[in-house]
Design a protein around this motif. Structure first.
Motif, mmCIF file in Angstrom:
data_model
loop_
_atom_site.group_PDB
_atom_site.id
_atom_site.type_symbol
_atom_site.label_atom_id
_atom_site.label_comp_id
_atom_site.label_asym_id
_atom_site.label_seq_id
_atom_site.Cartn_x
_atom_site.Cartn_y
_atom_site.Cartn_z
ATOM 1 N N ILE A 1 0.830 -1.209 0.000
ATOM 2 C CA ILE A 1 0.000 0.000 0.000
ATOM 3 C C ILE A 1 0.866 1.262 0.000
ATOM 4 N N TYR A 2 2.030 1.184 0.638
ATOM 5 C CA TYR A 2 2.848 2.378 0.854
ATOM 6 C C TYR A 2 4.036 2.498 -0.100
ATOM 7 N N LEU A 3 4.175 1.547 -1.009
ATOM 8 C CA LEU A 3 5.289 1.625 -1.953
ATOM 9 C C LEU A 3 5.064 2.754 -2.948
ATOM 10 N N PRO A 4 6.132 3.513 -3.256
ATOM 11 C CA PRO A 4 5.987 4.528 -4.295
ATOM 12 C C PRO A 4 5.788 3.850 -5.650
ATOM 13 N N PHE B 1 13.546 -0.617 4.240
ATOM 14 C CA PHE B 1 12.336 0.178 4.006
ATOM 15 C C PHE B 1 12.629 1.534 3.357
ATOM 16 N N ILE B 2 13.592 2.253 3.892
ATOM 17 C CA ILE B 2 13.844 3.617 3.414
ATOM 18 C C ILE B 2 14.806 3.625 2.222
ATOM 19 N N ASN B 3 15.945 2.938 2.338
ATOM 20 C CA ASN B 3 16.973 3.008 1.301
ATOM 21 C C ASN B 3 16.601 2.274 0.019
ATOM 22 N N GLU B 4 15.961 1.132 0.122
ATOM 23 C CA GLU B 4 15.663 0.338 -1.067
ATOM 24 C C GLU B 4 14.222 0.486 -1.550
ATOM 25 N N LEU B 5 13.285 0.526 -0.619
ATOM 26 C CA LEU B 5 11.875 0.582 -1.001
ATOM 27 C C LEU B 5 11.346 2.014 -1.106
ATOM 28 N N ASN B 6 12.191 2.978 -0.751
ATOM 29 C CA ASN B 6 11.828 4.404 -0.845
ATOM 30 C C ASN B 6 10.571 4.753 -0.055
ATOM 31 N N ALA C 1 7.054 8.971 7.335
ATOM 32 C CA ALA C 1 5.624 9.068 7.659
ATOM 33 C C ALA C 1 4.904 7.774 7.278
ATOM 34 N N ASN C 2 5.223 7.233 6.108
ATOM 35 C CA ASN C 2 4.603 5.982 5.695
ATOM 36 C C ASN C 2 5.084 4.815 6.542
ATOM 37 N N LEU C 3 6.316 4.898 7.024
ATOM 38 C CA LEU C 3 6.819 3.845 7.902
ATOM 39 C C LEU C 3 6.000 3.796 9.193
ATOM 40 N N VAL C 4 5.613 4.949 9.685
ATOM 41 C CA VAL C 4 4.747 5.002 10.876
ATOM 42 C C VAL C 4 3.398 4.359 10.553
ATOM 43 N N ASP C 5 2.873 4.637 9.369
ATOM 44 C CA ASP C 5 1.604 4.018 8.957
ATOM 45 C C ASP C 5 1.740 2.502 8.871
ATOM 46 N N ILE C 6 2.869 2.033 8.361
ATOM 47 C CA ILE C 6 3.114 0.590 8.286
ATOM 48 C C ILE C 6 3.111 -0.010 9.686
ATOM 49 N N VAL C 7 3.780 0.660 10.613
ATOM 50 C CA VAL C 7 3.830 0.178 12.002
ATOM 51 C C VAL C 7 2.419 0.080 12.578
ATOM 52 N N LEU C 8 1.606 1.100 12.354
ATOM 53 C CA LEU C 8 0.229 1.091 12.870
ATOM 54 C C LEU C 8 -0.578 -0.051 12.245
#
Length: 84
Positions: free
Chosen positions: A16-19, A33-38, A42-49
């Protein structure tokens, strides 16, 4: 819940959160998550939730700090489920 089930469930959340320039087929256990999947912070927080809801667990701030790769997330999820 088996490891493969957890992995597939997590991938569904991540998708859902992939660019637009990153395909779900590029997601592996080692994906950062950040370096490879971009995925931005903010979206990482959504993923955690979403992970908390999907797996009925509570993640602490230190868990989020350690969640750098898909594999890290799976390990944290497993640890939380084991602790229940």
């Amino acid at each position: 819940m088996e490891k493969e089930e957890r992995y597939q469930k997590l991938k569904e959340i991540i998708k859902i959160y992939l660019p637009e320039d990153v395909s779900i087929s590029e997601v592996t256990n080692e994906s950062h998550f950040i370096n490879e999947l971009n995925i931005n912070s903010a979206n990482l927080v959504d993923i955690v939730l979403d992970v908390e809801d999907a797996f009925d667990i509570t993640l602490e701030n230190e868990d989020m700090d350690q969640m750098l790769t898909v594999n890290d997330a799976l390990q944290i999820i497993q640890n939380k489920l084991d602790a229940k």
